[in-house]
Each structure stands twice: as C-alpha cells, then as structure tokens.
Write an enzyme that holds these catalytic residues in place. Sequence first.
Site, PDB file in Angstrom:
ATOM      1  CE  LYS A  83      -4.259   1.338   0.081  1.00 33.17           C
ATOM      2  NZ  LYS A  83      -5.343   0.803  -0.691  1.00 33.17           N
TER       3      LYS A  83
HETATM    4  P1  NAD Z   1     -13.594   7.223  -3.472  1.00 34.66           P
HETATM    5  O1  NAD Z   1     -12.185   8.208  -2.981  1.00 34.66           O
HETATM    6  O2  NAD Z   1     -13.663   7.022  -4.921  1.00 34.66           O
HETATM    7  O3  NAD Z   1     -14.716   7.352  -2.592  1.00 34.66           O
HETATM    8  C1  NAD Z   1     -15.211   7.633  -1.151  1.00 34.66           C
HETATM    9  C2  NAD Z   1     -16.516   7.969  -1.121  1.00 34.66           C
HETATM   10  O4  NAD Z   1     -16.755   7.901   0.289  1.00 34.66           O
HETATM   11  C3  NAD Z   1     -16.752   9.370  -1.206  1.00 34.66           C
HETATM   12  O5  NAD Z   1     -18.130   9.365  -1.958  1.00 34.66           O
HETATM   13  C4  NAD Z   1     -16.661  10.132  -0.141  1.00 34.66           C
HETATM   14  O6  NAD Z   1     -17.418  11.448  -0.361  1.00 34.66           O
HETATM   15  C5  NAD Z   1     -17.252   9.347   0.760  1.00 34.66           C
HETATM   16  N1  NAD Z   1     -16.625   9.406   2.147  1.00 34.66           N
HETATM   17  C6  NAD Z   1     -15.388   9.448   2.450  1.00 34.66           C
HETATM   18  N2  NAD Z   1     -15.137   9.760   4.065  1.00 34.66           N
HETATM   19  C7  NAD Z   1     -16.607   9.650   4.345  1.00 34.66           C
HETATM   20  C8  NAD Z   1     -17.012   9.574   5.561  1.00 34.66           C
HETATM   21  N3  NAD Z   1     -16.390  10.017   6.959  1.00 34.66           N
HETATM   22  N4  NAD Z   1     -18.513   9.663   5.486  1.00 34.66           N
HETATM   23  C9  NAD Z   1     -19.362   9.149   4.524  1.00 34.66           C
HETATM   24  N5  NAD Z   1     -18.712   9.230   3.321  1.00 34.66           N
HETATM   25  C10 NAD Z   1     -17.436   9.656   3.115  1.00 34.66           C
HETATM   26  O7  NAD Z   1     -12.873   5.707  -2.710  1.00 34.66           O
HETATM   27  P2  NAD Z   1     -13.110   4.355  -3.261  1.00 34.66           P
HETATM   28  O8  NAD Z   1     -12.071   4.010  -4.332  1.00 34.66           O
HETATM   29  O9  NAD Z   1     -14.584   4.213  -3.648  1.00 34.66           O
HETATM   30  O10 NAD Z   1     -12.885   3.750  -1.928  1.00 34.66           O
HETATM   31  C11 NAD Z   1     -13.696   3.414  -0.631  1.00 34.66           C
HETATM   32  C12 NAD Z   1     -13.006   2.199   0.089  1.00 34.66           C
HETATM   33  O11 NAD Z   1     -13.008   1.111  -0.325  1.00 34.66           O
HETATM   34  C13 NAD Z   1     -11.857   2.616   0.715  1.00 34.66           C
HETATM   35  O12 NAD Z   1     -11.857   1.970   2.144  1.00 34.66           O
HETATM   36  C14 NAD Z   1     -10.896   1.771  -0.062  1.00 34.66           C
HETATM   37  O13 NAD Z   1      -9.666   1.575   0.669  1.00 34.66           O
HETATM   38  C15 NAD Z   1     -11.881   0.631  -0.566  1.00 34.66           C
HETATM   39  N6  NAD Z   1     -11.525   0.028  -1.849  1.00 34.66           N
HETATM   40  C16 NAD Z   1     -11.213   0.522  -2.875  1.00 34.66           C
HETATM   41  C17 NAD Z   1     -11.210  -0.245  -3.978  1.00 34.66           C
HETATM   42  C18 NAD Z   1     -10.986   0.395  -5.469  1.00 34.66           C
HETATM   43  O14 NAD Z   1     -11.065  -0.376  -6.241  1.00 34.66           O
HETATM   44  N7  NAD Z   1     -11.194   1.568  -5.496  1.00 34.66           N
HETATM   45  C19 NAD Z   1     -10.884  -1.672  -3.838  1.00 34.66           C
HETATM   46  C20 NAD Z   1     -10.546  -2.101  -2.533  1.00 34.66           C
HETATM   47  C21 NAD Z   1     -11.081  -1.294  -1.580  1.00 34.66           C
END
Ligand code: NAD
Length: 400
Positions: free
Chosen positions: A97
């Site tokens: 990471k």
């Molecule tokens: P992103 O930045 O695209 O989206 C995050 C979303 O969550 C946004 O809508 C933001 O406004 C919202 N958000 C952030 N903090 C918040 C809070 N405190 N309360 C409510 N909403 C909140 O991120 P993502 O890529 O969608 O990732 C989201 C989660 O999934 C993370 O934990 C990431 O590590 C995990 N993840 C992502 C992927 C991927 O392929 N993108 C894969 C596995 C896991």
Amino acid sequence: MSVFDLDAVKNVLAGNENARQILMRSEKKTILDINIWLDSKTLIVADAYVVYHNTARGPAKGGIRIDANVTLEETTDLAERMTFKTALTGIPFGGGKSGIRFDSHKLDTYMKRHLIQEFVHMMRADLVSGVYIPAPDMGTTPKEMAVIYGDLHIPECVTGKPLGVGGLPGRKEATGRGVAYSAGAAASKCLKTEIKGLRCAVQGFGNVGSWTCYFLHQMGAKVTAVSDLAGGIFNKNGLDIPALMQHGEKTGGLAGFEGDRLTNEELLSLDCDILLPAAREDVLTDKTANAVKARMVVEAANGPTTKAADEILRNKDIIVIPDILANSGGVIASYIEWRSAKSGVLTSSEEVFDFIDTTIGKSFERILALSKDRKMTHKDAALTLATEEVVAAMGSRGWI
Ligand code: NAD
C-alpha cells in the site's frame, strides 16, 4: 485497525511462532518526503509512505491513497489487509500500500500529475522491477495510473489504467461488481432469500459505492439510501441509481438530487436489509454499531468495522461479510489486467466479471464451510483461511 488485533489471525499464528514473528512486521516500510514546485512561488510538501507487508505469495500489490488523514499506521494496516485479501482469493500477489498525506480535494489534475511523477521518481527501482504494483485508491484515479505508465512504459507495472492506455474493460466497475455479487451470494446463503427487493443502504458514493449501487440496482435490489462526505439521500421506494450516477458525474456529488436528506449516522442506523459501508475504515464502532438495524453488513470499504463493533454485531446476530472477500473484485481484476499486460491477450468486461464472480463464489463457499464446521463468524473463517495460505507460502519458500 490491524488484522493482527483479530483473534482468528492470532489463533492460527499461535501454533507457529516463526510465522507470527514475520507476519506481525512488514517486510519494508519506506518514508518519503515529496517536495514539488508547482511554479516559482508554490511549493507542495507531503509525507508519503510505501509499505510491503508480505510478498511470500507474489509482488506487493496495493493502491495509492492521497488523503489528508494518511498515516504510516493506516498504510501498514491496509498493506496487511491486502496480504490476506489476495491469499483468501488465491490471487498470486502479496500485500502492499502507498499513502500520500495530502488533501486530494486541494489538488487539480495538473498538481496530482506532478505529485505522482515525483512519487514515481522516488520509487522508480521498485516499480520497474515489479516488486510493487500500484493501483488507484481514495484520492487517485485511472488518470494517475496513466501517469505512472507514461513515465515507465511498462504495461504491467501498474493496474487500474484507463481504457485505451492498457486499461482493462470492467476494471473501474470491478470492486463494486464484487461487492454486489458478495451481497447477492450472502443473501441467498445466509438470509435464505434472493437479493431482488431487499433494501440496501450504501455509505460512500465514490468508485466502490457508486458501482456497488449500480450492480445492486441491476440485480433488482432496492437501494434506499446513499451518502457521501456531505451527507446522504433516502427514498423508501428505492433511488433511481442510473440517474444518480449521472448526477454524481455531472456535479461531483449527491447534493441537489431528489430525495429526503439524511446524515451519515442516520444511514448507518437505517431500517434496511443490507448495510454496505463503502467509504472508509472504522465507521462502525462501539458508538455506532449498537444502532445498526440491518440484517447483514457487507464490508465494501477496507476495515469499516472495528473489533468492538464486530462483537456488538455478532451479539445482535447481524451477519458480517468481510472486506477481504467483499471488496476483492478490484484486486481480482487488477490481476487480470497485469496478466493481460504481460501476455498481450485482450479480455472483455464479461470475462472479467465472470472471473470475479467465480473467484469470490469459490472463496465464499470455503468460508461458509469453515464457519459451519468450526462455528466461527464469516470474518474469522475468512481470516483463518487467508492466514493459513500465507503461512503455507512462507513454508514453501523456506522462510519458516
Ligand atoms: P473514493 O475516494 O472514490 O470514494 C470515497 C467515497 O466515500 C466518497 O463518496 C466520499 O465522499 C465518501 N466518504 C469519505 N469519507 C466519508 C465519511 N467519513 N462519511 C461518509 N462518506 C465518506 O474511494 P473508493 O475507491 O470508492 O474507496 C472506498 C473504500 O473502498 C476505501 O476504504 C478503499 O480502501 C476501499 N477499496 C477500494 C477499492 C477500489 O478499487 N477503489 C478496492 C478495494 C477497497
């Protein structure tokens, strides 16, 4: 929260002190100071961390996060989680990471490009040799992955690239696809009902949240509530997800879309069948978990449930589908992208989705069998299986 705080991992490692000693630590932690001049007056200074937790099963794989709250501890926790996610699903990668401590909302595309180019400059040797293979995470997108590819000209050195720049059809949808598939499989096996018509509440409407909503909607589930940082919206008859996605793309958020308003806290305690935290870690805690009314929680984000919240949900008989299964669609697709880049063979989005569904389906069957056999929660069963895989790989390599 570190996965090593969880009893299932401790129990497997209790019988193998050498494995415990290796796994409790990370193989490599790099601390970077990224300084870039945007023009003759503007200097950006950001701390950054790159962690390789364990590479017994393959190169360190893990996204690059740009966020104001990034810490070395958080980056380490996420790298550890990746070790277990790839092991559970049988993907031949290890856990890594990167985190860049900077508010991504203050960066325009041009500034992000500079930041990522400097990151590439500092990490070049590991990226070129394939020791570390990054992907997007919070605050980064396929555009930044294209910058990495553009600097190195090695197609397999990074995944999550845009279509047309070595990207994989279906990659941007992949994590959400896997989350929705996991929810559907868990509804059928654990709630003994099809997902069609079930009421779902999704926290977070970024990459994972929005595509999770898309596939849940496609499967006939009713997504009654979604939220982002600014708050959420609710419609008891189900939100119009395609229209909401269009709105999100146009305006950058949920504000202004038709529906009743609700706070993030209200969303977590909403009367629904499935709650899907898809925003960030530690949102279900000893303070919020007591109010959860859903019958099942599907962990779409990484580590959204603390250890105390796990206990509370277990006592309330709420099923939890663990993140290392539910959100593994992203890394499963990344593996196909990496494989395609190495071989030059093209893959369709249908093949990608099929591979995600099959891989998650098989892992889920193993989790169900172990959880039944040893009367464990699904999370404990998943972590037990994953830990055993990593320990076996370390054994095969003569590390222990
Ligand atoms: P992103 O930045 O695209 O989206 C995050 C979303 O969550 C946004 O809508 C933001 O406004 C919202 N958000 C952030 N903090 C918040 C809070 N405190 N309360 C409510 N909403 C909140 O991120 P993502 O890529 O969608 O990732 C989201 C989660 O999934 C993370 O934990 C990431 O590590 C995990 N993840 C992502 C992927 C991927 O392929 N993108 C894969 C596995 C896991």
